[in-house]
Design an enzyme around this catalytic site. Structure first.
Site, short mmCIF file in Angstrom:
data_model
loop_
_atom_site.label_atom_id
_atom_site.label_comp_id
_atom_site.label_asym_id
_atom_site.label_seq_id
_atom_site.Cartn_x
_atom_site.Cartn_y
_atom_site.Cartn_z
N ARG A 199 0.89 -1.18 0.00
CA ARG A 199 0.00 0.00 0.00
C ARG A 199 0.91 1.22 0.00
NH1 ARG A 199 -5.37 1.62 3.29
NH2 ARG A 199 -6.10 0.14 1.75
N HIS A 236 -7.10 0.75 -6.70
CA HIS A 236 -7.37 -0.10 -5.53
C HIS A 236 -8.04 -1.38 -6.04
CE1 HIS A 236 -7.76 -1.27 -1.50
NE2 HIS A 236 -8.55 -0.35 -1.01
N GLN A 269 -10.08 -3.80 -3.73
CA GLN A 269 -11.35 -3.22 -3.34
C GLN A 269 -12.41 -3.43 -4.42
OE1 GLN A 269 -12.03 -1.33 -0.32
NE2 GLN A 269 -14.05 -1.88 -1.07
N ASP A 287 -17.17 7.19 -2.12
CA ASP A 287 -15.93 7.08 -1.34
C ASP A 287 -15.62 8.49 -0.83
OD1 ASP A 287 -13.47 6.30 -0.29
OD2 ASP A 287 -12.45 6.21 -2.22
N CYS A 336 -16.51 2.00 0.26
CA CYS A 336 -15.37 1.12 0.57
C CYS A 336 -14.91 1.24 2.01
CB CYS A 336 -14.22 1.42 -0.38
SG CYS A 336 -13.68 3.13 -0.30
N ARG A 390 -13.78 -8.47 1.38
CA ARG A 390 -12.33 -8.23 1.16
C ARG A 390 -11.56 -9.49 1.54
NH1 ARG A 390 -10.38 -3.02 1.18
NH2 ARG A 390 -8.49 -4.07 0.51
N1 CP Z 1 -11.34 0.04 2.10
C1 CP Z 1 -10.08 -0.03 2.56
O1 CP Z 1 -9.12 -0.31 1.84
O2 CP Z 1 -9.97 0.20 3.89
P1 CP Z 1 -8.62 0.44 4.70
O3 CP Z 1 -8.03 1.73 4.21
O4 CP Z 1 -9.03 0.48 6.14
O5 CP Z 1 -7.69 -0.70 4.39
N1 NVA Z 2 -9.86 6.73 -1.84
C1 NVA Z 2 -9.53 6.32 -0.49
C2 NVA Z 2 -9.75 4.85 -0.34
C3 NVA Z 2 -9.48 4.31 1.02
C4 NVA Z 2 -9.71 2.85 1.12
C5 NVA Z 2 -8.09 6.68 -0.19
O1 NVA Z 2 -7.22 6.47 -1.05
O2 NVA Z 2 -7.83 7.21 0.89
#
Ligand code: CP
Ligand code: NVA
Length: 303
Positions: free
Chosen positions: A100, A127, A130, A222, A262, A290
């Site tokens: 990540r 993502h 997701q 989101d 999400c 997930r």
């Molecule tokens: N939706 C998602 O990826 O959540 P987190 O940022 O908590 O991993």
């Molecule tokens: N768009 C959001 C998704 C989090 C799961 C971010 O990148 O913060």
């Protein structure tokens, strides 16, 4: 499948196989309990996470494997050490990496320089885990994905980009409504439209939330301010104020329209409490899936 970097590299057979394995793994947890026996997976997280971290850690353990978590202050990817050196070093110790990070190029570079599978656990651009979990969740609720109208209202961000690729591959209808300066990336839209030519998917992008939710079976949103964009928050709050998912907007969609997010949600910004906690919200089914879908991705990469 060698890595999971972007859904655009998955063909329809691979997508359907991920869904089929996820469905099976959800029902028969024991069946796959030794698949990762003796394997170690590194989780490099340069941003916070609840769902992605916990579902990967638990999923890896349920498959018989171990994980090594490397948080924000540990390896300082690309700063303390070149991404390519991290990739080559970790390839000597572990069997796979979940990353990540901010720049999507880091995911690409890590995969290029590793001899082991790399999974994108969120970048600024995409993502994919997701989106796969989201469409798997929709598939559990509706028989035919190509008859489903999904409306994404909000920021054309990483989640939106991955949904674009996946809906395009699966022949779905995806209506996106976003403020003018917050549309999904042009190259992603063009690539998704190209994929849609073969699948019959319909992709509509507008700046009108009312229009986008008309005929929607599922409305998705989101956060308006993603991780790393905190300095833009005030400006974004202004730009997005007509793009909130609330009861008035939902009243324009199909009766019994489902609601997705999400998570994490910024309650009172992109979505109201009444909608997020309402009877049509399936946000925790999404969150649960997930786990199952990521186990399916691991099974595909390691079997
Ligand atoms: N939706 C998602 O990826 O959540 P987190 O940022 O908590 O991993
Ligand atoms: N768009 C959001 C998704 C989090 C799961 C971010 O990148 O913060």
């Amino acid at each position: 499948m060698k890595h999971l970097i972007s859904i655009k590299y998955l063909n329809l057979k691979e997508i359907n196989s991920i869904f089929a394995i996820a469905q099976d793994a959800k029902k028969n947890r024991r069946k796959y309990s030794a698949l990762l026996a003796g394997k170690n997976i590194a989780l490099i997280f340069q941003k916070p996470s609840l769902r992605t971290r916990v579902s990967f850690e638990v999923g890896i353990r349920q498959l018989g494997g171990n994980c090594v978590y490397l948080g924000c202050n540990e390896i300082n990817l690309g700063v303390r050490e070149a991404v390519s050196d991290v990739a080559k070093t970790l390839s000597r110790y572990v069997d796979g990496i979940v990353l990540r990070t901010f720049a999507h190029e880091y995911v690409v570079e890590l995969a290029k320089c590793s001899s082991i599978p790399v999974i994108n656990g969120l970048s600024d651009l995409l993502h994919p885990c997701q989106a796969l979990s989201d469409i798997f969740t929709i598939k559990e609720k509706f028989r035919k994905l190509n008859k489903v109208v999904l409306s994404f209202v909000g920021d054309g961000n990483n989640v939106c980009n991955s949904l674009l690729y996946l809906c395009a591959s699966l022949g779905m209808t995806l209506n996106i409504a976003c403020p003018e300066n917050y549309a999904p990336q042009h190259h992603v839209v063009e690539e998704a439209k190209d994929i849609a030519k073969a699948s019959g998917a319909k992709i509509n992008i507008s700046h009108d939330a009312d229009l986008a939710v008309k005929d929607a079976d599922v409305v998705y949103t989101d956060v308006w301010t993603s991780m790393g964009q905190e300095a833009e928050k005030a400006e974004r709050l202004k730009a997005f104020n007509k793009f909130q998912i609330n009861e008035a907007l939902l009243a324009l969609a199909n009766k019994d329209c489902l609601v997705m997010h999400c998570l994490p949600a910024h309650r009172g910004e992109e979505i109201t409490d009444a909608v997020l906690d309402g009877k049509n919200s399936i946000v925790f089914d999404q969150a649960e899936n997930r786990l199952h879908v990521q186990k399916a991705i691991l099974i595909k990469l390691f079997k």
